[in-house]
Write an enzyme that holds these catalytic residues in place. Structure first.
Site, PDB file in Angstrom:
ATOM      1  N   ASP A 166      37.746  47.554  43.561  1.00  0.00           N
ATOM      2  CA  ASP A 166      39.143  47.612  43.167  1.00  0.00           C
ATOM      3  C   ASP A 166      39.485  49.098  43.133  1.00  0.00           C
ATOM      4  O   ASP A 166      38.622  49.965  43.191  1.00  0.00           O
ATOM      5  CB  ASP A 166      39.326  46.928  41.806  1.00  0.00           C
ATOM      6  CG  ASP A 166      40.787  46.566  41.565  1.00  0.00           C
ATOM      7  OD1 ASP A 166      41.038  45.682  40.746  1.00  0.00           O
ATOM      8  OD2 ASP A 166      41.666  47.170  42.223  1.00  0.00           O
TER       9      ASP A 166
HETATM   10  C1  GLC Z   1      45.065  47.162  41.667  1.00  0.00           C
HETATM   11  C2  GLC Z   1      44.635  45.727  41.420  1.00  0.00           C
HETATM   12  C3  GLC Z   1      44.175  45.017  42.668  1.00  0.00           C
HETATM   13  C4  GLC Z   1      44.973  45.565  43.846  1.00  0.00           C
HETATM   14  C5  GLC Z   1      44.542  46.993  44.051  1.00  0.00           C
HETATM   15  C6  GLC Z   1      45.375  47.664  45.142  1.00  0.00           C
HETATM   16  O1  GLC Z   1      44.725  47.974  40.580  1.00  0.00           O
HETATM   17  O2  GLC Z   1      43.683  45.496  40.396  1.00  0.00           O
HETATM   18  O3  GLC Z   1      44.423  43.616  42.485  1.00  0.00           O
HETATM   19  O4  GLC Z   1      44.697  44.801  45.023  1.00  0.00           O
HETATM   20  O5  GLC Z   1      44.598  47.761  42.853  1.00  0.00           O
HETATM   21  O6  GLC Z   1      46.684  47.778  44.733  1.00  0.00           O
END
Ligand code: GLC
Length: 747
Positions: A267
């Site tokens: 993430d």
């Molecule tokens: C965010 C979220 C994830 C998302 C990623 C890109 O913090 O936790 O679900 O796909 O970062 O935006």
């Protein structure tokens, strides 16, 4: 062109090119520095501070969440990764470009799960994937399938259910649909990400059994039944280790036990040690920071990470790029069929709406003049906030939907309410100041305005019916407050005033819930004449709700999570950060201050989540898991169950015994014999939904699942155990409405 020509030129001199020479050859030709860069993203659009060396994502797809690292000399292009589960998330307007890039805001994950219709969800995924493909993204950062462990989790709207079989089956259908367009998905957040409070550092303490049976089972089903191109590891820790740095999770379980062959990405800014992530089998670090590059190079230098370990991840990154539309030179049109996708949204949304109460008032009959109440009736909520939001062109409100359907709606208050809502939103945002996360803070619901008794009496005389909408919203970074769970004083007063006035005039009142998560219902559900749970239905919400109210379609949604009587009735409430004061740390991490449920959350309820908890402890609920009313009635008959060749087969004939057409979702639970493990009273193992059945029409559903699915995780053996004995097979219309119980025997 430049890339291709450079590639052609160089390949003439023997430099292998991705897509022309084998991955082995390309890998062998990469320098160590190129490998270390290649597993790290190129920074986040608009936030590439500290990003890896080649600039931000906007160069490739403005508004996308991240990109991979290009290596032109080896014919390796950068590919685009974009959110989110309810629709593609990219910038709708581009500097100096007269075109727009709005995306379809489809229904939220919770609504899709509430359809209990795997075929439908696959078709929605297919439409989403078309949009991803035509706007030039390569990997779609969805679906999000974490378990609804507690109603106050801020991101539950993106997730599917309190039950792993619903989460897994719906997630697998979604992935198959999206990937049928030759674009990738990223099933998230793997795993144990069940609260937003301190999500980037929170340590989830969970027993191996609860991990396997509840929190990992949905991911296991998705991996085995839809082969997602990628998985996104979560922010949090599991038993002291960041999931993105856990070799047990990402290599031993995901690949060793489940046979997953795709790529794992972090993430965004997840974890704290790039070298540990690579060693664990987390192949790609997004969005990418220079620190991660230094960590990998230092670990190689000091021998704590070998180049062979790095190569394992580099290879998976190469495999991902190789299968991407970008690599295939796909000429995306930037013109997805938004009209067709809007129609998919409108139709699919109405199948996930759940009719909770209906005292003979729906579908609407002899209704022409409609009075609407509640701020949200004028400003429908399409979906949640954060990366799961969508830059949509419009949202159809209840007012719009009713007018589109030809009702005569008293809209004299429209301007007043829109001004009221805008003023309160501006005041709330001003109060947030210019914190970097202000854009993410969920704006409190606008205060409800209570009309005077005289106004209400007049309205009740003039109109045939009253519709009140209550709204709730939440999203990434924040959990909901306990106050958010209940109707507030204004909402209660509005409900009582409107109902008193309209009932005095012999008129009915319908409540519409435009919410993204569970709220309290037991204390007030007998006041109105009907309650329709509309969830957050995407951009066509008002039209979908009206399609149900008019009876254009009978509601067929059922709850994929329990509506408890009290918030504290949930087993997890004893270990959840309810109203915890915790600052948001992003992208840096909160130091461990030892605060219960903020720094560390103990899942003491173990496997007893949702209906498993309420069954086990005989706790009454307001609306049970799997519950939902229809405009018609269904009879279940001709049950037959068998166990042969490792498969349990259940067949049931469903007959529409009512006066209008409808669909019925059937659930199959098991009740396992006592073994040396404590077991739930019942567990969902499969489900299916009928086609639309005309009055009197029947359909026999043949539902099957593997006998092995009835196993429990035995921690003393570190494996699944299927106890011998008699297993009850329960066929139900809901967890509280079991229509038949038969037995199968496991020798
Ligand atoms: C965010 C979220 C994830 C998302 C990623 C890109 O913090 O936790 O679900 O796909 O970062 O935006």
């Amino acid at each position: 062109m430049l890339l291709a020509s450079a590639g052609l030129l160089l390949s003439a001199c023997g430099t292998p090119q991705l897509g022309k020479q084998s991955i082995d050859k390309v890998l062998k030709a990469m320098t160590l520095e190129e490998k270390a860069h290649f597993v790290i993203g190129t920074g986040m659009s608009g936030n590439s501070g500290g990003g890896a060396t080649v600039g931000a994502t906007d160069l490739l797809l403005p508004g996308a969440a991240g990109t991979t690292y290009p290596i032109p000399r080896l014919g390796i292009p950068a590919i685009a990764l974009a959110d989110g589960p309810a629709g593609l998330r990219i910038q709708p307007i581009r500097e100096g470009d007269p075109n727009t890039y709005y995306c379809t805001h489809f229904p939220i994950g919770t609504l899709l799960a509430s359809t209990w219709n795997q075929e439908l969800v696959e078709s929605v995924g297919k439409a989403m994937g078309e949009e991803v493909h035509e706007y030039g993204a390569d990997v779609y950062l969805a679906p999000a399938i974490n378990i609804h462990r507690h109603p106050l989790n801020g991101r539950n709207f993106e997730y599917y259910s309190e039950d792993p079989v619903v989460a897994g089956k719906i997630g697998a259908a979604y992935v198959r649909g999206v990937q049928s367009n030759d674009v990738g998905t990223s099933v998230k957040h793997f795993a144990f990400n069940n609260q937003e409070t301190n999500r980037t550092a929170n340590n989830a303490v969970i027993s191996p059994r609860a991990q396997r049976e509840i929190y990992l089972k949905g991911f296991e089903i998705v991996v085995k039944e839809s082969d997602p191109w990628t998985i996104m590891s979560s922010y949090n820790k599991i038993n002291g280790t960041y999931t993105s740095q856990s070799r047990e999770l990402l290599t031993d379980i995901l690949r060793g036990d489940w046979g997953y062959k795709g790529l794992v990405m972090t993430d965004w800014y997840g974890g704290d040690d790039g070298a540990a992530q690579i060693a664990a089998g987390n192949d790609m670090l997004q969005p990418g920071t220079d620190l991660q590059y230094e960590q990998i190079m230092a670990a190689i230098a000091d021998g704590s990470l070998t180049e062979a370990e790095l190569d394992v991840c580099v290879r998976r990154c190469l495999e991902l790029v190789l299968r991407s539309p970008k690599m295939k030179g796909y000429e995306f049109s930037n013109k997805p069929d938004l009209e067709a996708h809007a129609a998919v949204t409108r139709q699919s949304a109405l199948e996930g709406m759940v009719l909770l109460e209906n005292k003979g008032v729906l579908p609407l009959k002899n209704v022409k003049n409609v009075a609407i109440f509640g701020c949200t009736s004028y400003a429908f909520i399409a979906g949640g906030t954060g990366s799961g939001d969508v830059n949509r062109a419009y949202t159809v409100s209840l007012l719009d939907g009713l007018k589109n359907a030809g009702f005569n709606v008293d809209d004299s208050k429209k301007d007043f309410y829109e001004k009221h809502i805008a003023e309160e939103k501006a005041a709330a945002q001003a109060a947030l100041g210019n914190s970097s996360l202000a854009a993410f803070y969920p704006i409190p619901r606008p205060t409800e305005i209570i009309p005077s008794n005289a106004e209400l009496a007049a309205s009740a005389r003039k109109n045939d019916i009253a519709i009140i909408t209550f709204g709730r919203n939440s999203g990434e970074f924040f959990d909901r407050s306990s106050a958010d769970f209940s109707l507030n004083a204004g909402e209660k007063q509005l409900l009582n005033s409107v109902t008193r006035a309209f009932h005095a005039a012999g008129k009915k009142v319908v409540v519409v819930l435009n919410i993204g998560g569970v709220i309290e219902t037991a204390s007030w559900k007998n006041i109105p004449d009907a309650i329709l749970l509309a969830w957050q239905a995407g951009q066509e919400g008002g039209n979908s709700v009206t399609d149900i109210l008019t009876g254009k379609e009978s509601p067929s949604g059922k709850l994929s999570m329990t509506f408890p009587v009290n918030l504290m009735d949930h087993g997890s409430s004893a270990n959840f950060p309810i109203d915890a004061e915790a600052d948001v740390y992003f992208p840096d991490k909160r130091p461990d201050l030892g605060v219960k449920d903020v720094d560390e959350t103990k899942y003491e309820e173990g496997i007893y989540v949702g209906y498993r908890w309420f069954d086990k402890n005989n706790i009454p609920v307001s609306y049970p898991f799997g519950y939902g009313l229809s405009y018609t009635t269904f009879d279940y008959s001709d049950f037959a169950t068998s166990l042969a060749d490792g498969k349990v087969k259940v067949s049931v004939k469903v007959t529409n015994t009512g006066s209008v057409a409808g669909k019925e979702a059937v659930q199959v639970y098991i009740s396992a014999p006592a073994g040396n493990l404590d077991k739930p009273v019942k567990e969902l193992k499969a489900f299916a939904k009928t086609n639309k059945l005309a009055p009197g029409e029947s359909q026999t559903l043949d539902i099957s699942f593997a006998a092995a699915d009835m196993s429990s995780w035995d921690e003393s053996k570190g494996g699944w155990v299927l106890d011998p004995g008699i297993y009850k097979i329960l066929v139900g219309a809901s967890a509280a409405d079991i229509r038949a119980i038969t037995n199968v025997e496991v020798k």
